[in-house]
Enzyme design. Structure first.
Site, short mmCIF file in Angstrom:
data_model
loop_
_atom_site.label_atom_id
_atom_site.label_comp_id
_atom_site.label_asym_id
_atom_site.label_seq_id
_atom_site.Cartn_x
_atom_site.Cartn_y
_atom_site.Cartn_z
N ARG A 1 5.02 0.03 -6.16
CA ARG A 1 4.99 -0.75 -4.92
C ARG A 1 4.04 -1.95 -5.03
NH1 ARG A 1 6.75 2.43 -0.52
NH2 ARG A 1 5.37 1.39 0.96
N ASN B 1 -1.67 1.94 5.72
CA ASN B 1 -0.74 0.96 5.16
C ASN B 1 -0.29 0.09 6.32
OD1 ASN B 1 1.40 -0.43 4.08
ND2 ASN B 1 2.69 1.36 3.70
N GLY B 2 -0.43 -1.23 6.20
CA GLY B 2 -0.01 -2.13 7.28
C GLY B 2 -1.10 -3.13 7.60
N GLU C 1 18.12 -17.45 -8.63
CA GLU C 1 17.69 -16.10 -8.94
C GLU C 1 17.06 -16.04 -10.34
OE1 GLU C 1 16.92 -13.52 -7.65
OE2 GLU C 1 17.01 -12.01 -9.21
N TRP D 1 -2.90 -2.80 -1.59
CA TRP D 1 -2.50 -4.17 -1.94
C TRP D 1 -3.22 -5.05 -0.93
CZ3 TRP D 1 0.19 -8.37 0.20
CH2 TRP D 1 0.69 -9.30 -0.71
N GLU E 1 8.34 -14.96 -11.61
CA GLU E 1 7.56 -13.88 -11.00
C GLU E 1 6.96 -12.93 -12.02
OE1 GLU E 1 9.56 -10.94 -8.55
OE2 GLU E 1 11.43 -11.31 -9.59
N LYS F 1 6.40 -4.27 -4.53
CA LYS F 1 7.83 -3.99 -4.52
C LYS F 1 8.38 -3.92 -3.10
CE LYS F 1 11.72 -2.77 -6.47
NZ LYS F 1 12.46 -3.88 -7.12
N CYS G 1 0.82 -1.21 0.00
CA CYS G 1 0.00 0.00 0.00
C CYS G 1 0.85 1.26 0.00
CB CYS G 1 -0.89 0.03 1.23
SG CYS G 1 -1.89 -1.43 1.43
N LYS H 1 13.24 -14.85 -11.18
CA LYS H 1 12.94 -13.75 -12.11
C LYS H 1 11.95 -14.22 -13.17
CE LYS H 1 14.11 -11.29 -10.61
NZ LYS H 1 14.59 -10.58 -9.48
N HIS I 1 18.09 -37.08 -8.10
CA HIS I 1 17.51 -37.58 -6.84
C HIS I 1 16.01 -37.31 -6.75
CE1 HIS I 1 21.45 -38.70 -5.40
NE2 HIS I 1 21.90 -37.51 -5.74
C1 F6R Z 1 12.08 -10.27 -6.67
C2 F6R Z 1 12.09 -9.28 -5.60
C3 F6R Z 1 11.78 -9.74 -4.24
C4 F6R Z 1 12.59 -8.94 -3.21
C5 F6R Z 1 12.15 -9.31 -1.79
C6 F6R Z 1 12.99 -8.60 -0.75
O1 F6R Z 1 12.43 -9.70 -7.89
O2 F6R Z 1 12.33 -8.12 -5.84
O3 F6R Z 1 11.99 -11.10 -4.10
O4 F6R Z 1 13.94 -9.22 -3.40
O5 F6R Z 1 10.80 -8.98 -1.60
O6 F6R Z 1 12.91 -7.22 -0.88
P1 F6R Z 1 14.02 -6.28 -0.29
O7 F6R Z 1 15.30 -6.57 -0.98
O8 F6R Z 1 13.52 -4.90 -0.54
O9 F6R Z 1 14.10 -6.61 1.18
#
Ligand code: F6R
Length: 603
Positions: A27, A100-101, A480, A74, A487, A598, A2, A484, A503
């Site tokens: 966000r 927010n929260g 990673e 959100w 997601e 985000k 949010c 990517k 395995h």
């Molecule tokens: C994936 C992504 C998330 C963040 C995770 C942690 O592309 O961005 O997996 O890495 O939510 O976020 P931070 O680094 O802001 O603590």
């Protein structure tokens, strides 16, 4: 997650709120709303499911005012809908609130104070605006009613509250959720992130958890939980509006992938001198040198960067390193070593899962360092030390440049500690030179993006799933790369340790399943190639990303050699582009994948 914006003291409140909400889109959100008042006592509440553009289409020209609050939601409690969107209104329509929260005790509060009260939606937030109304009905002033509400709430929050009977004031409070006050001439603003209000001001004041702020057009008053006035200096945000614009790029993600060579150069500049020696706060280096174990705590992409960091730190410092998921560590803390040192990795510096660990390590009096992209963020303020990533704002939900920046800064840190310990592996390592080689090679890979786009069409156009495999750091990059891909393109992708396939997971390989092998380590290259043969003979459609010195003619992507400790910084770049093009080709929004946010400010 949010986002909150607010403005008091400007004629074009609606425009400022909507523009601010657009800046917070990154966000993640599923609905949005604004409340505006101030002109001839008229007030307007507009809410909408979907994007800010949907909200905008519902705002008619008469929606104007000098005071207002806005919100992107959100969903946590209650599905995304116009009814559940903020701002929320009290039954008597007097109080308007955004949040927010998460209010953890909202059921109990409803039982205790609001029995029989008919609520509109299903959110935890609505309780709060009704509580303010409830306490105001007992004869309290709005400020006292808000304070009393804050005193009975458990959970995380950033609030902005307007009382229509005195719309010359916005009441603001926060606990564990980000919120800033921006200062202007004869106006003030509120925002979850300075980026949202940079067009209005670049002077901001932080609010500490538990404080309440009365915001008027001509000034602000901060009070601590005991009601004492707090005086706090403002700071100047080191951000430029151009940093947060897409420019000619179709998506932020592509801009941020392209930014990576520049970020590497910025890190060299920030953390090394002209002789190539590291410049890291000596206290950090001494404290880590004196520790007997390093604990890296992080989530998601930052967690994946943590695994590469483990290799770098262990090789260069000889200090054992453990890497933990924040959301697990906090509730199941392992036995700690005698002299632990904690490193928190967080692009945003606001991740609630990581913060709950930091709260605990602080209570235990354990030393900590945060590596973050956002100066002044919660994790930065609350840890003993901070190293900034210098990646510039990362706006696409899928993290790219923050991942490579985290690894580069961890490499510099490892080098500084290793040199302090006179470790030969470290002394032999010219970090400034190696990172500048990396920057140049990143640029050449990025220049080849259209080749990658074509390969993606051949390999991923109609698949439901895909695998990345590798060993050691190539396995960490595979984790990673798979995150990517899944997601943003929604292709079910997993990163596996290549040797583990046989395995169990190899059972999932079918005719045509794309398997991406990452091969950058001499020690493991032959074994990973063997594993690729195993999947190929079961029908897999293999794709190899290899370092030039280990490459075969048939490999799809060949990367020039770099220092063996830094290969993840280059091998990850094609995988970012693979995720980008797979998403583009499927017609999804690259920057705003479904269900994701985000800045993840709930646990
Ligand atoms: C994936 C992504 C998330 C963040 C995770 C942690 O592309 O961005 O997996 O890495 O939510 O976020 P931070 O680094 O802001 O603590």
């Amino acid at each position: 997650m949010c986002g909150i914006v607010g403005i008091i003291g400007k004629n074009n409140a609606t425009e400022i709120l909507v523009q601010g909400l657009e800046k917070l889109e990154y966000r993640g959100y599923d609905s949005a709303g604004i409340f505006v008042t101030g002109n001839d006592n008229q007030d307007y509440l507009v809410k909408s499911l979907g994007r800010i553009a949907d909200l905008q289409s519902q705002i008619s020209p008469e929606v104007q005012g000098t005071v207002g609050i806005g919100h992107t939601r959100w969903a946590t409690h209650g599905k995304p809908s116009e009814r559940n969107a903020h701002p929320h209104t009290s039954s008597n329509q007097r109080f308007i609130l955004v949040h927010n929260g998460v209010i953890e005790n909202f059921e109990e509060l409803k039982q205790e104070f609001l029995q029989g009260k008919q609520l509109n939606g299903e959110t935890d937030t609505e309780i709060v605006v009704h509580l303010v109304e409830h306490f105001a009905a007992e004869g309290l002033s709005t400020k006292e009613a808000f304070k009393k509400t804050l005193a009975v709430i458990n959970g995380s929050y950033a609030f902005a509250l307007i009382d229509k009977r005195d719309a010359e004031t916005i009441y603001v409070a926060k606990n564990k959720s980000p919120l800033l006050i921006g200062l202007g001439e004869d106006f003030n603003v509120i925002c979850s992130d300075a980026m949202a209000m940079l067009s209005e001001t670049n002077h901001f004041v932080e609010i500490a958890d538990g404080e309440m702020v009365t915001v008027k057009a001509d000034g602000i008053t901060i009070e601590d939980p005991k009601g004492n006035t707090v005086y706090r200096e403002s700071y100047e945000a080191q951000l430029d509006l151009s940093d947060i614009e897409k420019g000619t790029y179709p998506y932020y993600m592509l801009k941020e992938i392209d930014d990576q060579p520049t970020v590497m150069r910025r890190i060299i500049q920030a953390y090394t001198n002209s002789q190539g020696d590291t410049i890291i706060n000596n206290e950090i280096v001494e404290q880590i040198t004196a520790s007997d174990r390093i604990y890296i705590i992080a989530c998601g992409t930052s967690y994946n960067a943590g695994w590469v960091g483990k290799t770098l730190l262990e090789r260069m410092t000889n200090i054992p390193v453990e890497v933990h998921l924040s959301s697990e560590f906090g509730y199941n803390m392992p036995l700690l070593s005698e002299k632990p040192f904690f490193i928190f990795l967080s692009q945003s510096g606001e991740t609630a899962d990581s913060r709950q660990v930091l709260v605990q390590t602080n209570e235990l009096g354990l030393p900590s360092l945060t590596l973050t992209n956002v100066s002044g963020s919660t994790l930065s303020r609350e840890a003993d030390y901070t190293l900034l990533l210098h990646a510039g704002p990362e706006i696409a939900v899928a993290s790219t440049k923050a991942y490579t920046a985290q690894i580069a800064v961890l490499a510099v840190l490892a080098k500084a500690i290793g040199d302090n310990k006179k470790n030969p592996v470290s002394l032999d390592f010219d970090i400034a030179h190696e990172l500048s080689v990396i920057a140049a090679i990143m640029a050449t890979i990025i220049d080849e993006k259209m080749v990658i786009s074509q390969l993606v069409e051949d390999y991923l156009s109609d698949t439901r799933n895909a695998f990345y495999i590798g060993r050691g750091v190539d396995y960490y990059v595979s984790m990673e790369a798979a995150l990517k891909l899944k997601e943003i393109s929604y292709i079910q992708a997993e990163g596996f340790a290549a040797g583990e396939l046989k395995h169990g997971t190899i059972a999932l390989i079918e005719e045509g399943t794309p398997v991406f092998g990452v091969i950058t380590d001499k020690k493991t290259a032959a074994h990973t190639r063997g594993n690729l043969k195993e999947v190929e003979s079961r029908g897999a459609h293999n794709f190899v990303i290899a370092l030039a010195s280990l490459a075969k003619e048939t490999d799809q992507i060949v990367i020039p050699d770099v220092h063996p400790l830094l290969t993840p910084l280059v091998s990850v770049v094609p995988t970012q582009l693979i995720a980008y093009f797979a998403t583009l080709q499927r017609g999804y929004d690259v920057d705003k994948p479904r269900n994701l946010a985000k800045s993840v400010t709930v646990e």
